[in-house]
Design a protein around this motif. Structure first.
Motif, PDB file in Angstrom:
ATOM      1  N   ASN A  28       0.836  -1.255   0.038  1.00  0.00           N
ATOM      2  CA  ASN A  28      -0.009  -0.083  -0.014  1.00  0.00           C
ATOM      3  C   ASN A  28       0.656   1.333  -0.019  1.00  0.00           C
ATOM      4  OD1 ASN A  28      -2.523  -1.429   0.219  1.00  0.00           O
ATOM      5  ND2 ASN A  28      -2.051  -1.684   2.208  1.00  0.00           N
ATOM      6  N   CYS A  49      -3.138  -2.979  -2.070  1.00  0.00           N
ATOM      7  CA  CYS A  49      -3.199  -4.622  -2.101  1.00  0.00           C
ATOM      8  C   CYS A  49      -4.499  -4.990  -1.709  1.00  0.00           C
ATOM      9  CB  CYS A  49      -2.071  -4.889  -1.340  1.00  0.00           C
ATOM     10  SG  CYS A  49      -0.610  -4.284  -1.531  1.00  0.00           S
ATOM     11  N   LEU A  50      -4.903  -5.684  -2.432  1.00  0.00           N
ATOM     12  CA  LEU A  50      -6.323  -6.519  -2.265  1.00  0.00           C
ATOM     13  C   LEU A  50      -6.271  -7.602  -1.550  1.00  0.00           C
ATOM     14  CD1 LEU A  50      -7.852  -5.848  -5.817  1.00  0.00           C
ATOM     15  CD2 LEU A  50      -8.018  -4.283  -3.872  1.00  0.00           C
ATOM     16  N   HIS A  51      -7.390  -8.006  -0.700  1.00  0.00           N
ATOM     17  CA  HIS A  51      -7.387  -9.233  -0.062  1.00  0.00           C
ATOM     18  C   HIS A  51      -9.004  -9.896  -0.152  1.00  0.00           C
ATOM     19  CE1 HIS A  51      -3.591  -8.337   1.914  1.00  0.00           C
ATOM     20  NE2 HIS A  51      -4.217  -7.314   1.979  1.00  0.00           N
ATOM     21  N   GLN A  55      -9.075 -12.512  -5.311  1.00  0.00           N
ATOM     22  CA  GLN A  55      -8.506 -11.006  -5.589  1.00  0.00           C
ATOM     23  C   GLN A  55      -7.401 -11.169  -4.695  1.00  0.00           C
ATOM     24  OE1 GLN A  55     -10.910  -7.923  -5.297  1.00  0.00           O
ATOM     25  NE2 GLN A  55     -10.825  -7.943  -3.130  1.00  0.00           N
ATOM     26  N   ARG A  59      -3.087  -6.417  -6.811  1.00  0.00           N
ATOM     27  CA  ARG A  59      -2.702  -4.974  -6.647  1.00  0.00           C
ATOM     28  C   ARG A  59      -3.435  -3.932  -7.729  1.00  0.00           C
ATOM     29  NH1 ARG A  59       2.086  -7.311  -7.099  1.00  0.00           N
ATOM     30  NH2 ARG A  59       2.776  -5.848  -8.917  1.00  0.00           N
ATOM     31  N   SER A  74      -4.262  -2.514 -13.135  1.00  0.00           N
ATOM     32  CA  SER A  74      -3.943  -3.601 -12.271  1.00  0.00           C
ATOM     33  C   SER A  74      -2.586  -4.203 -12.721  1.00  0.00           C
ATOM     34  CB  SER A  74      -4.824  -4.589 -12.022  1.00  0.00           C
ATOM     35  OG  SER A  74      -4.392  -5.925 -11.334  1.00  0.00           O
ATOM     36  N   GLU A  99     -14.434  -9.506  -8.833  1.00  0.00           N
ATOM     37  CA  GLU A  99     -12.991  -9.488  -8.031  1.00  0.00           C
ATOM     38  C   GLU A  99     -12.047  -9.205  -9.138  1.00  0.00           C
ATOM     39  OE1 GLU A  99     -12.593 -12.657  -5.809  1.00  0.00           O
ATOM     40  OE2 GLU A  99     -14.315 -12.389  -4.455  1.00  0.00           O
TER      41      GLU A  99
END
Length: 395
Positions: A28, A49-51, A55, A59, A74, A99
């Protein structure tokens, strides 16, 4: 290989977000115009940053400009552009895939080579570079999956550049590698450039063959748009020299290939192969505008780099994916075997580089749409459009 740029320390600020070569991943991250000492225009750039779900680990990089566009791309998905928005307009679409799917969770060879569809939700996805069209199995039994690997390849290097002098150009640069032992060593330096406050952005990609042998290459810039631009009686416009249906099903849509239906169950998809007219320098344009002609999008490109244009009309139900694609490319979307047979397959010699440049323009009002229509009309001039009733090939 790392990205190398010539920078002026006083004018351009450079930030490395990712580097496989130097084991860097900032995670991040965010910067704004205020932090750079720029006060006459507002903008920010952030990496998220995705969670969760598929996904996990993906990023996003988001350029936000209140007086211009918000652009999301992305690095995890081949530096693809997810969407670009401004008040009242969105360049992008609503896919059933919600996602930003990490390629780790995608098997491109599943579903008979159409696993690519399990992550497809971008405004612009690069189809290539080893191959770019429909899946096929070669004579050795090897399956070549839908639309190639580039769009599902995480960037090895990601750098943000910001010019601190007016007009404060922002560049997001990435390195995409397609290298396989005994097969290929293609590397693409991607670049998205944006001037804060404007309603356009540019993609500039440089493809280099780092191998000791020549290698075929293909690229289609699969550019996709849904609501609010796509609706009943929306219209596609371009200076068209020649158009043909992609397959027998598309023959049924030749009479109204420029206009669109409302969301229609069981419509399936219709695809058309287009050869555009151009200016003397090879430059041309294709566009989509809504029914009221007060919103739209245009794509500028050069046929010396991208000689062919694919129009994809997928006016299925909204939940299924109500979308159209305007797709400049080096070839049509047939399997590579057909493109080779019909002499549309290009080859890149060892050590050589080819470049591709496209400009995307968000048309926010009637005046912008009218200017675009006039430019396309001027390119077409009095030249006729040849409509071929039969497909160029059968898969």
């Amino acid at each position: 290989m790392t990205l190398e740029f010539s920078l002026s320390q006083n004018q351009t600020k450079s930030f490395t977000l990712t580097s496989a070569a130097h084991n860097i991943e900032l995670g991040n991250w965010e910067i704004s115009n205020h932090q750079l000492g720029i006060e006459d225009v507002l903008f920010s750039i952030q990496q998220i940053c995705l969670h969760g779900g598929k996904q996990e680990g993906s990023r996003l990089i988001i350029i936000k400009c209140p007086d211009g566009l918000t652009i999301t791309l992305s690095p995890t998905r081949g530096m693809n552009v997810i969407e670009a928005t401004a008040p009242g307009i969105r360049l992008g679409w609503d896919s059933p895939v919600k996602e930003i799917v990490n390629p780790t969770f995608i098997n491109l060879q599943s579903r008979n080579g159409t696993g690519w569809l399990e992550g497809f939700n971008e405004m612009m996805v690069r189809c290539g570079y080893e191959w770019s069209g429909h899946p096929f199995t070669d004579t050795n039994g090897e399956l070549y999956s839908l639309h190639g690997k580039a769009g599902n390849t995480p960037a090895s290097e990601v750098i943000v550049e910001i010019d601190t002098l007016f007009p404060y150009e922002i560049k997001i640069k990435g390195l995409i590698k397609e290298n396989t032992f005994k097969k290929t060593d293609l590397r693409v330096l991607t670049e998205l450039s944006y001037i804060p406050g404007s309603h356009s952005f540019t993609l500039h990609d440089r493809l280099t063959n780092h191998a000791d042998y020549s290698h075929p290459y293909q690229i289609i810039y699969h550019s996709n748009f849904g609501k609010p631009l796509l609706e009943k009686d929306a219209k596609f416009i371009a200076p068209v020299k020649e158009i043909s249906p992609f397959n027998n099903y598309a023959q049924n849509g030749l009479d109204n290939w420029q206009t669109y239906r409302e969301p229609t169950k069981d419509f399936d998809e219709m695809v058309f192969n287009i050869i555009p007219y151009t200016k003397k320098d090879g430059s041309t344009m294709a566009a989509l505008h809504n029914k009221s002609e007060n919103k739209g999008v245009s794509i500028e490109f050069n046929t010396k780099q991208l000689p062919f244009l694919t129009l994809w009309k997928n006016t299925d139900t909204e939940k299924q994916g109500y979308v159209t694609g305007i797709e400049p490319g080096t070839n049509f979307a047939y399997p590579m075997t057909i493109e080779r047979e019909q002499d549309r397959l290009k080859k890149l010699h060892a050590g050589k580089t080819v470049e591709f440049k496209l400009r995307y323009n968000a048309l926010l009002d009637r005046q912008a749409v009218e200017i675009t229509k006039k430019e396309i009309t001027n390119i077409q001039g009095n030249q006729e459009t040849q409509i071929n009733q039969k497909p160029l090939a059968q898969e």
